[in-house]
Design an enzyme around this catalytic site. Structure first.
Site, PDB file in Angstrom:
ATOM      1  CG  ASN A  87       0.221  -0.695   5.634  1.00 46.62           C
ATOM      2  OD1 ASN A  87      -0.153  -1.727   6.154  1.00 46.62           O
ATOM      3  ND2 ASN A  87      -0.435  -0.123   4.642  1.00 46.62           N
TER       4      ASN A  87
ATOM      5  CG  HIS B 265     -15.846  -6.931   5.804  1.00 46.13           C
ATOM      6  ND1 HIS B 265     -15.492  -6.230   6.926  1.00 46.13           N
ATOM      7  CD2 HIS B 265     -14.756  -6.902   4.984  1.00 46.13           C
ATOM      8  CE1 HIS B 265     -14.245  -5.787   6.793  1.00 46.13           C
ATOM      9  NE2 HIS B 265     -13.781  -6.173   5.631  1.00 46.13           N
TER      10      HIS B 265
ATOM     11  CD  GLU C  15      -7.619   0.982   2.316  1.00 41.15           C
ATOM     12  OE1 GLU C  15      -8.646   0.570   2.877  1.00 41.15           O
ATOM     13  OE2 GLU C  15      -6.546   0.363   2.345  1.00 41.15           O
TER      14      GLU C  15
ATOM     15  CG  HIS D  59      -9.325  -5.303   0.470  1.00 40.06           C
ATOM     16  ND1 HIS D  59      -9.495  -3.944   0.535  1.00 40.06           N
ATOM     17  CD2 HIS D  59     -10.117  -5.742  -0.544  1.00 40.06           C
ATOM     18  CE1 HIS D  59     -10.352  -3.567  -0.394  1.00 40.06           C
ATOM     19  NE2 HIS D  59     -10.758  -4.642  -1.062  1.00 40.06           N
ATOM     20  CD  GLU D  60      -5.907  -4.974   3.859  1.00 38.15           C
ATOM     21  OE1 GLU D  60      -6.641  -5.917   4.157  1.00 38.15           O
ATOM     22  OE2 GLU D  60      -6.323  -3.822   3.631  1.00 38.15           O
TER      23      GLU D  60
ATOM     24  CD  GLU E  21      -9.433  -6.787   8.464  1.00 38.18           C
ATOM     25  OE1 GLU E  21      -9.630  -6.059   7.479  1.00 38.18           O
ATOM     26  OE2 GLU E  21      -8.372  -7.443   8.631  1.00 38.18           O
TER      27      GLU E  21
ATOM     28  CD  GLU F 267      -6.696  -2.663  -0.246  1.00 35.99           C
ATOM     29  OE1 GLU F 267      -6.135  -3.380   0.601  1.00 35.99           O
ATOM     30  OE2 GLU F 267      -7.277  -1.601   0.055  1.00 35.99           O
TER      31      GLU F 267
ATOM     32  CD  GLU G 128      -2.979  -1.332   2.114  1.00 35.12           C
ATOM     33  OE1 GLU G 128      -2.843  -0.655   3.146  1.00 35.12           O
ATOM     34  OE2 GLU G 128      -3.934  -2.111   1.933  1.00 35.12           O
TER      35      GLU G 128
HETATM   36  C1  NOJ Z   1      -8.554  -2.381   4.954  1.00 34.99           C
HETATM   37  C2  NOJ Z   1      -9.336  -2.564   3.707  1.00 34.99           C
HETATM   38  O1  NOJ Z   1      -8.594  -2.212   2.582  1.00 34.99           O
HETATM   39  C3  NOJ Z   1     -10.587  -1.747   3.830  1.00 34.99           C
HETATM   40  O2  NOJ Z   1     -11.309  -1.789   2.627  1.00 34.99           O
HETATM   41  C4  NOJ Z   1     -11.398  -2.241   4.982  1.00 34.99           C
HETATM   42  O3  NOJ Z   1     -12.512  -1.424   5.135  1.00 34.99           O
HETATM   43  C5  NOJ Z   1     -10.589  -2.214   6.268  1.00 34.99           C
HETATM   44  N1  NOJ Z   1      -9.344  -2.864   6.078  1.00 34.99           N
HETATM   45  C6  NOJ Z   1     -11.319  -2.900   7.405  1.00 34.99           C
HETATM   46  O4  NOJ Z   1     -11.453  -4.250   7.138  1.00 34.99           O
HETATM   47 CA    CA Z   2      -6.166  -1.966   2.435  1.00 34.13          CA
END
Ligand code: NOJ
Ligand code: CA
Length: 702
Positions: free
Chosen positions: A192, A412, A507, A482-483, A414, A501, A170
C-alpha cells in the site's frame, strides 16, 4: 457460607471488594467488574451463561507519572437503565432502539489520590465500556504511553482478520484460527502507498470471531474522538488480545486533559450471526445528532469519472511534460495534455448526460484540479490547492450544465495525506464548493502523512478527520473520506459523514482482485462502524476489456455486483463502471437505477461470516422491498420466506440472478432476469453461484 468465603479470601490474601454485576435488558448478557488484591480492575462477560470474555485487566500506562493500572478502590457504584428510540437522518431503518443497563464504577487510586470511572453499558447484543477521567486536582494533563485493556478469549476461535497497521486497512481478510495469525501474518500483507504493520499478531478492529461452540463475537470501538485508534495485539499462547493504540510522531499514544474519556471498547456477542449485522450497539454508543438542521443531508446515488483512471485507461494528470510539479511555478496553459486526462469538458458532459438520463443524483469528477502529475510518494507538502481547475475543465460551465439537467457534480479533494496543506486550504475549498453548487466531497488520504511521522490512525489525524466533517457542516457539505480512520459510529452525531472507504474497496478489483469472500466479511467488520463507499456496480468484471494493459478481474459475477447495493449498506452508493459498460446490460442496470439508498426497515435473512449474507430492506419512501445475497467462492442456495411482506398487499418481484453456468472466474456476466407475482406466503428458492449473488426488487402492485 459467608464465613467460608471470608476465610478463603484471607487465605488467598484476596482483599477483593464486592463484585459488581450488570446484565442486559433481556438477561442474556452479563458483565462483572472486580478489583484484584493489588487493586487492578478487571472485567468478565458471559452470554447465556457461556463465558465470552475471561478475566481481563483494564488500565492505562501514563508518561512520567503513576500509571492508572493498580492500587484502586471502588468508592461508588451506580446502576441505571436507559430506553429510547431515535430516528437517524438516514440509515438501515427509520427508528433505532437504544436500550441498555448501565454500571458506573467510580474508582480512587490511593497513592496518587486520583479518580477514574469505568462505565459499562450492557445491551442485549453486547457490551460497551470506557474509561472516564473526571475533573480533579491530581490529574489534569496526561500522556498515554499505552492503554492496557485486555480482551481474553476463551479459546482458539476462528477469526476474520486484517493485519494490524497504523496507516492502512486496505488488506484482504484472512480466515484462520487465532493460533495461526502469527504464521499467516506476512502473507496477509499486500503493498500500500502508506503502511506500518506493528506486530506479527497485531490485527485491526472491527474483528469478527466465531467460537467452536457457535458464538459470534465482535470486538471494535465506538465514538473515537480525540484519542488514537485502537488495534488488538494477540498473545497467542493464551488468546488474550491486548489493546494497542496508534502512536504519534514522537511515540506517544494520546494526549489528554481531564475531564475527558476514552472511546467505548465494544464486545458484541450472539449465537446467531444475523444479530451481529443487525446490531446498532456502535451507533447507540455515540452521541445524538449534533446538528439542529439536517435538511441539507441527503443520501446520494452517483456515477463518476473514476473507474477509467482506476483501471488505468485514463489519467488524473493533465500532462506528462514535466518531471515534477511546483504548483506556484507551473503554467498549465503552456503544457500539452497527455491525451488521457479524463476530467475534460467533453468527457464530463458525457457522464452528466448519462447521469441525467438514468436518474443519478451526482457525478464525481476526479483529476479536475491542478497537481496530479506527482501527487503521491514524495511526502510533498504543497501538493494541491483544491481550487484551481486544469485548463480543460470549465468549473463554471460544467456545473451549470449539470444543474440544468438536475444533476450535481461531486467534489474531489485528494489530500495526498498532506493534511496540514489541506487544512490550510480547506475553507477556500469549501467556499468554492458553495459558490458553484457542490454539496458533497469525496476526500482521500493516499500516501504517508505530512506532518511527517504521523500516522493515519493517530490522535492528531483522528481529530483532523472530524474537523474536516464539522467544518464541512458549516458549509452544508457532506463528506465521504477515503483512507481515513475506520468509522466508529460517528455518523450518528455527524450525519454529514455519509461515507468512508477505510477498507479494501472495489478499486482493488482492478489492482489484482479482492478475495471472493471479501464482501461476506466486510458487513461483519468494517461496516459495523458506519457505511462504506465500496463503489460497487462493476459489470465489465474482466478489466482487460476496459484497459487491455490491465490483466485483473473482479472476483465477482455481475449479479453479485447488484446484490452489493443491499448487503453493503450505505446512504452513498456509486455505480462505478463506465457508462458504455452499463449501456451493454441495460436490463440489469435497471436494478441499480431502482434500488433506494435509504431504508425504513432491514431484516437479515441469512448470514454466516465469510460464507453468505442475505438481507431484505424496505424502501424508506414506499412499500417496496429489495433483497440482496452475496456468496463466497462456493456459492449459496437460499430458501426465503417472504413473510415480512404486508399480508394485505400483492407485489411483483424481479429477480436478477446468476445464470446456471455463471462463475466469478470464467463466466461472470451470465445472468437471468425473471419476473413473478409474490406475496407474504411466497417462498423463493434462489441460488448464488460461485463468487456470485442475486438481487430482487419487490414492488407493490397498486
Ligand atoms: C484512492 C481512493 O480510494 C480512490 O477512490 C481515488 O480515486 C484515489 N485514491 C485518488 O484520489
Ligand atoms: Ca483507497
Amino acid at each position: 457460607m459467608k464465613k467460608i468465603s471470608i476465610i478463603l479470601c484471607c487465605l488467598l490474601g484476596w482483599q477483593s471488594q464486592a463484585q459488581n454485576t450488570q446484565i442486559s435488558p433481556d438477561g442474556n448478557v452479563k458483565v462483572t467488574f472486580e478489583l484484584n488484591p493489588s487493586g487492578k480492575p478487571f472485567y468478565k462477560i458471559w452470554y447465556k451463561n457461556q463465558e465470552v470474555i475471561k478475566q481481563s485487566y483494564m488500565g492505562l500506562e501514563l508518561k512520567n507519572t503513576t500509571d492508572l493500572i493498580a492500587d484502586f478502590k471502588v468508592i461508588k457504584e451506580k446502576k441505571s437503565t436507559f430506553d429510547e428510540t431515535w430516528q437517524p437522518v438516514w440509515g438501515e431503518e427509520s427508528h433505532i432502539r437504544n436500550h441498555y443497563n448501565e454500571l458506573l464504577v467510580s474508582l480512587h487510586q490511593k497513592t496518587s489520590d486520583r479518580f477514574m470511572n469505568i462505565r459499562f453499558r450492557v445491551y442485549n447484543d453486547g457490551v460497551g465500556f470506557r474509561y472516564e477521567f473526571p475533573e480533579q486536582k491530581h490529574l489534569t494533563y496526561f500522556t498515554v504511553v499505552e492503554e492496557w485493556t485486555e480482551f481474553a478469549m476463551t479459546g482458539d476461535h476462528t477469526a476474520w482478520w486484517i493485519v494490524g497497521d497504523y496507516d492502512t486497512q486496505e488488506y484482504d481478510y484472512t480466515e484462520s484460527k487465532l493460533s495461526q495469525i502469527r504464521l499467516l501474518n506476512q502473507g496477509a500483507i499486500n503493498h500500500n502507498a502508506s503502511q506500518t504493520p506493528f506486530s506479527r499478531t497485531g490485527v485491526q478492529t472491527s474483528l469478527m470471531m466465531k467460537t467452536d461452540s457457535g458464538l459470534y463475537i465482535n470486538l471494535h470501538e465506538a465514538a473515537l474522538v480525540d484519542y488514537s485508534c485502537m488495534h488488538l495485539n494477540l498473545n497467542d499462547s493464551n488468546f488474550v488480545f491486548q489493546s494497542h493504540l496508534t502512536p504519534d510522531a514522537t511515540g506517544d499514544k494520546a494526549h489528554l486533559q481531564a475531564p475527558c474519556h476514552t472511546p467505548w471498547r465494544t464486545i458484541m456477542v450472539s449465537d446467531d450471526a444475523r444479530n451481529i449485522l443487525a446490531s446498532r450497539l456502535i451507533l447507540n454508543l455515540n452521541d445524538p445528532c449534533a446538528y439542529e438542521d439536517t435538511s441539507w443531508i441527503k443520501p446520494v446515488k452517483y456515477i463518476g469519472v473514476w473507474w477509467e483512471m482506476i483501471s488505468g485507461k485514463s489519467s488524473w494528470a493533465y500532462t506528462n511534460e514535466l518531471p515534477s510539479i511546483q504548483l506556484d511555478k507551473v503554467d498549465y496553459t503552456k503544457l500539452k495534455t497527455n491525451g488521457k486526462h479524463a476530467a475534460n469538458n467533453q468527457n464530463v458532459r458525457k457522464y452528466i448526460d448519462f447521469a441525467a438520463q438514468h436518474g443519478f443524483d451526482q457525478v464525481l469528477v476526479e483529476g479536475w484540479n491542478v497537481g496530479w502529475e506527482d501527487w503521491f510518494g514524495h511526502k510533498k507538502d504543497y501538493v494541491f490547492d483544491f481550487v484551481t481547475p486544469y485548463p480543460d475543465f470549465d468549473l463554471k460551465a460544467l456545473n451549470e450544465y449539470a444543474h440544468s439537467k438536475g444533476v450535481k457534480l461531486m467534489m474531489h479533494h485528494e489530500t495526498s495525506s498532506s493534511v496540514r496543506n489541506y487544512e490550510r486550504h480547506m475553507h477556500k475549498a469549501y467556499q468554492l464548493m458553495n459558490d458553484y453548487g457542490y454539496n458533497a466531497v469525496k476526500s482521500g488520504y493516499v500516501g504517508d502523512i505530512v506532518p511527517r511521522g504521523e500516522h493515519h490512525y493517530g490522535q492528531w489525524l483522528v481529530n483532523h478527520y472530524l474537523y474536516a466533517v464539522t467544518e464541512a457542516a458549516k458549509y452544508k457539505i457532506m463528506v465521504n473520506a477515503h483512507e481515513a480512520v475506520r468509522p466508529t459510529g460517528l455518523c450518528r452525531t455527524y450525519p454529514n459523514l455519509i461515507g468512508n472507504e477505510s477498507a479494501r474497496g472495489t478499486e482493488f478489483e482492478s489492482f489484482g482482485g479482492n478475495k471472493p469472500f471479501h464482501t461476506t466479511v466486510l458487513p461483519f467488520t468494517r461496516l459495523q462502524g458506519g457505511p462504506m463507499d465500496y463503489t460497487p456496480g462493476i459489470f465489465e468484471t474482466q478489466i482487460w476489456n476496459v484497459n487491455p494493459d490491465n490483466g485483473s478481474y473482479a472476483r465477482s459475477t455481475l449479479a453479485k455486483q447488484l446484490a452489493l447495493y443491499l448487503t453493503m449498506y450505505s446512504p452513498l452508493q456509486m455505480a462505478a463502471d463506465l457508462p458504455e459498460n452499463y449501456s451493454k446490460y441495460l436490463d440489469a442496470f435497471q436494478f441499480i437505477k431502482d434500488v433506494p439508498v435509504d431504508w425504513q426497515k432491514s431484516i437479515y435473512l441469512e448470514a454466516e461470516p465469510g460464507r453468505y449474507i442475505t438481507v431484505a430492506r424496505k424502501d424508506k419512501h414506499s412499500n417496496d422491498w429489495y433483497i440482496g445475497c452475496t456468496a463466497n467462492e462456493n456459492g449459496h442456495t437460499s430458501k426465503l420466506k417472504l413473510n415480512f411482506l404486508d399480508k394485505n398487499k400483492k407485489y411483483e418481484a424481479t429477480i436478477y440472478a446468476d445464470a446456471k453456468n455463471a462463475h466469478y472466474k470464467n463466466n461472470p456476466k451470465a445472468y437471468t432476469i425473471t419476473k413473478r407475482k409474490v406475496d407474504a406466503n411466497t417462498t423463493l428458492t434462489l441460488v448464488a453461484k460461485e463468487g456470485g449473488g442475486y438481487a430482487v426488487s419487490i414492488k407493490e402492485i397498486k
